[in-house]
Motif scaffolding. Structure first.
Motif, PDB file in Angstrom:
ATOM      1  N   LEU A 111      18.748  -4.009  16.847  1.00 55.05           N
ATOM      2  CA  LEU A 111      18.824  -2.560  16.970  1.00 55.05           C
ATOM      3  C   LEU A 111      18.604  -2.170  18.428  1.00 55.05           C
ATOM      4  O   LEU A 111      17.521  -2.345  18.976  1.00 55.05           O
ATOM      5  N   MET A 112      19.651  -1.643  19.048  1.00 58.98           N
ATOM      6  CA  MET A 112      19.575  -1.245  20.449  1.00 58.98           C
ATOM      7  C   MET A 112      19.235   0.233  20.537  1.00 58.98           C
ATOM      8  O   MET A 112      19.715   1.034  19.735  1.00 58.98           O
ATOM      9  N   GLN A 113      18.431   0.581  21.521  1.00 58.02           N
ATOM     10  CA  GLN A 113      18.088   1.972  21.802  1.00 58.02           C
ATOM     11  C   GLN A 113      18.887   2.432  23.017  1.00 58.02           C
ATOM     12  O   GLN A 113      19.209   1.628  23.899  1.00 58.02           O
ATOM     13  N   MET A 114      19.173   3.727  23.074  1.00 60.11           N
ATOM     14  CA  MET A 114      19.969   4.274  24.171  1.00 60.11           C
ATOM     15  C   MET A 114      19.272   4.057  25.520  1.00 60.11           C
ATOM     16  O   MET A 114      18.068   4.285  25.652  1.00 60.11           O
ATOM     17  N   ASP A 115      20.036   3.599  26.493  1.00 54.31           N
ATOM     18  CA  ASP A 115      19.597   3.406  27.881  1.00 54.31           C
ATOM     19  C   ASP A 115      18.431   2.438  28.037  1.00 54.31           C
ATOM     20  O   ASP A 115      17.732   2.470  29.051  1.00 54.31           O
ATOM     21  N   GLU A 116      18.208   1.559  27.076  1.00 56.25           N
ATOM     22  CA  GLU A 116      17.188   0.515  27.195  1.00 56.25           C
ATOM     23  C   GLU A 116      17.895  -0.832  27.250  1.00 56.25           C
ATOM     24  O   GLU A 116      18.362  -1.330  26.224  1.00 56.25           O
ATOM     25  N   PRO A 117      17.970  -1.439  28.429  1.00 52.95           N
ATOM     26  CA  PRO A 117      18.667  -2.717  28.549  1.00 52.95           C
ATOM     27  C   PRO A 117      17.987  -3.810  27.723  1.00 52.95           C
ATOM     28  O   PRO A 117      16.763  -3.889  27.651  1.00 52.95           O
ATOM     29  N   VAL A 118      18.821  -4.623  27.087  1.00 52.77           N
ATOM     30  CA  VAL A 118      18.348  -5.762  26.305  1.00 52.77           C
ATOM     31  C   VAL A 118      18.866  -7.016  26.994  1.00 52.77           C
ATOM     32  O   VAL A 118      20.045  -7.086  27.369  1.00 52.77           O
ATOM     33  N   LEU A 119      17.995  -8.002  27.166  1.00 47.91           N
ATOM     34  CA  LEU A 119      18.383  -9.235  27.836  1.00 47.91           C
ATOM     35  C   LEU A 119      19.034 -10.193  26.838  1.00 47.91           C
ATOM     36  O   LEU A 119      18.461 -10.497  25.797  1.00 47.91           O
ATOM     37  N   LEU A 120      20.230 -10.636  27.165  1.00 48.17           N
ATOM     38  CA  LEU A 120      20.932 -11.666  26.402  1.00 48.17           C
ATOM     39  C   LEU A 120      20.983 -12.902  27.282  1.00 48.17           C
ATOM     40  O   LEU A 120      21.532 -12.857  28.386  1.00 48.17           O
ATOM     41  N   LYS A 121      20.388 -13.995  26.803  1.00 47.41           N
ATOM     42  CA  LYS A 121      20.379 -15.244  27.576  1.00 47.41           C
ATOM     43  C   LYS A 121      21.055 -16.330  26.751  1.00 47.41           C
ATOM     44  O   LYS A 121      20.674 -16.574  25.609  1.00 47.41           O
ATOM     45  N   VAL A 122      22.071 -16.940  27.337  1.00 53.07           N
ATOM     46  CA  VAL A 122      22.803 -18.020  26.693  1.00 53.07           C
ATOM     47  C   VAL A 122      22.589 -19.283  27.516  1.00 53.07           C
ATOM     48  O   VAL A 122      22.859 -19.295  28.719  1.00 53.07           O
ATOM     49  N   THR A 123      22.103 -20.345  26.858  1.00 51.77           N
ATOM     50  CA  THR A 123      21.866 -21.624  27.519  1.00 51.77           C
ATOM     51  C   THR A 123      22.784 -22.658  26.893  1.00 51.77           C
ATOM     52  O   THR A 123      22.852 -22.774  25.668  1.00 51.77           O
ATOM     53  N   VAL A 124      23.497 -23.400  27.745  1.00 55.36           N
ATOM     54  CA  VAL A 124      24.458 -24.402  27.288  1.00 55.36           C
ATOM     55  C   VAL A 124      24.030 -25.771  27.802  1.00 55.36           C
ATOM     56  O   VAL A 124      23.890 -25.953  29.012  1.00 55.36           O
ATOM     57  N   PRO A 125      23.832 -26.746  26.886  1.00 56.36           N
ATOM     58  CA  PRO A 125      23.480 -28.107  27.319  1.00 56.36           C
ATOM     59  C   PRO A 125      24.725 -28.886  27.750  1.00 56.36           C
ATOM     60  O   PRO A 125      25.860 -28.446  27.522  1.00 56.36           O
ATOM     61  N   ASN A 126      24.508 -30.034  28.361  1.00 63.51           N
ATOM     62  CA  ASN A 126      25.585 -30.946  28.782  1.00 63.51           C
ATOM     63  C   ASN A 126      26.573 -30.272  29.723  1.00 63.51           C
ATOM     64  O   ASN A 126      27.784 -30.415  29.576  1.00 63.51           O
ATOM     65  N   TRP A 127      26.057 -29.521  30.668  1.00 63.39           N
ATOM     66  CA  TRP A 127      26.878 -28.814  31.646  1.00 63.39           C
ATOM     67  C   TRP A 127      26.957 -29.636  32.914  1.00 63.39           C
ATOM     68  O   TRP A 127      26.030 -30.350  33.268  1.00 63.39           O
ATOM     69  N   GLY A 128      28.052 -29.516  33.646  1.00 63.31           N
ATOM     70  CA  GLY A 128      28.228 -30.212  34.924  1.00 63.31           C
ATOM     71  C   GLY A 128      27.508 -29.502  36.055  1.00 63.31           C
ATOM     72  O   GLY A 128      26.556 -28.757  35.841  1.00 63.31           O
ATOM     73  N   LYS A 129      28.007 -29.701  37.252  1.00 64.47           N
ATOM     74  CA  LYS A 129      27.362 -29.140  38.436  1.00 64.47           C
ATOM     75  C   LYS A 129      27.973 -27.814  38.885  1.00 64.47           C
ATOM     76  O   LYS A 129      27.400 -27.102  39.681  1.00 64.47           O
ATOM     77  N   VAL A 130      29.156 -27.477  38.382  1.00 67.97           N
ATOM     78  CA  VAL A 130      29.871 -26.275  38.809  1.00 67.97           C
ATOM     79  C   VAL A 130      29.416 -25.085  37.971  1.00 67.97           C
ATOM     80  O   VAL A 130      29.198 -25.203  36.767  1.00 67.97           O
ATOM     81  N   LYS A 131      29.287 -23.921  38.638  1.00 69.56           N
ATOM     82  CA  LYS A 131      28.895 -22.704  37.913  1.00 69.56           C
ATOM     83  C   LYS A 131      29.977 -22.314  36.915  1.00 69.56           C
ATOM     84  O   LYS A 131      31.155 -22.522  37.167  1.00 69.56           O
TER      85      LYS A 131
END
Length: 155
Positions: A111-131
């Protein structure tokens, strides 16, 4: 003396034009990415070489006055590398909700509230060196239940 004055005037003109051009470039800002009354801002993109993981943090901000329920499709939300290869998450955090891939949870309801930023963090394993190049965020349309919006966010 005239030669020095002439070159001084040319130098001043070049510096003035250079500052004007730089000021014009500095004033150009990217428009914020707004999809279905949710603004998406990139907070950070990190690569951890030791653990071979990529982490992307986004701020999601609702413009809806009464707030809104965000239904995030976890398996649809993926990272893309420069070659266009997609990667599933290891963990997704939305606010205080943590979902791991092994949980096999398809959706996160938040449930999001108006004008209140919510942090979404996605972590991916087995990633190389390039962004990563972009992240695909998939969530349910606020107007049509069962219809999902897929949004590519450039990193």
């Amino acid at each position: 003396m005239k030669i020095i004055a002439k070159y001084s005037a040319i130098l001043c003109a070049v510096l003035f034009v250079g500052q004007y051009a730089f000021a014009q470039v500095a004033q150009v800002e990217k428009d914020p990415l707004v999809v279905d009354e949710i603004q998406i801002d990139v907070k950070s993109v990190q690569i951890d070489a030791k653990s071979k993981t990529a982490s992307v943090e986004l701020f999601l901000t609702s413009y809806t006055r009464s707030g809104r329920e965000l239904k995030l499709n976890t398996f649809g939300t993926q990272l893309l590398d420069v070659k266009g290869t997609t990667y599933l998450f290891g963990t997704i955090t939305l606010g205080k909700i943590l979902v791991k891939l092994q949980d096999k949870q398809n959706y996160i309801n938040y449930l999001m509230q108006m004008d209140e930023p919510v942090l979404l963090k996605v972590t991916v394993p087995n990633w190389g060196k390039v962004k990563p190049k972009e992240i695909i965020v998939v969530f349910e349309d606020s107007e049509e239940e069962g219809h999902y919006i897929e949004t590519a966010v450039q990193l």
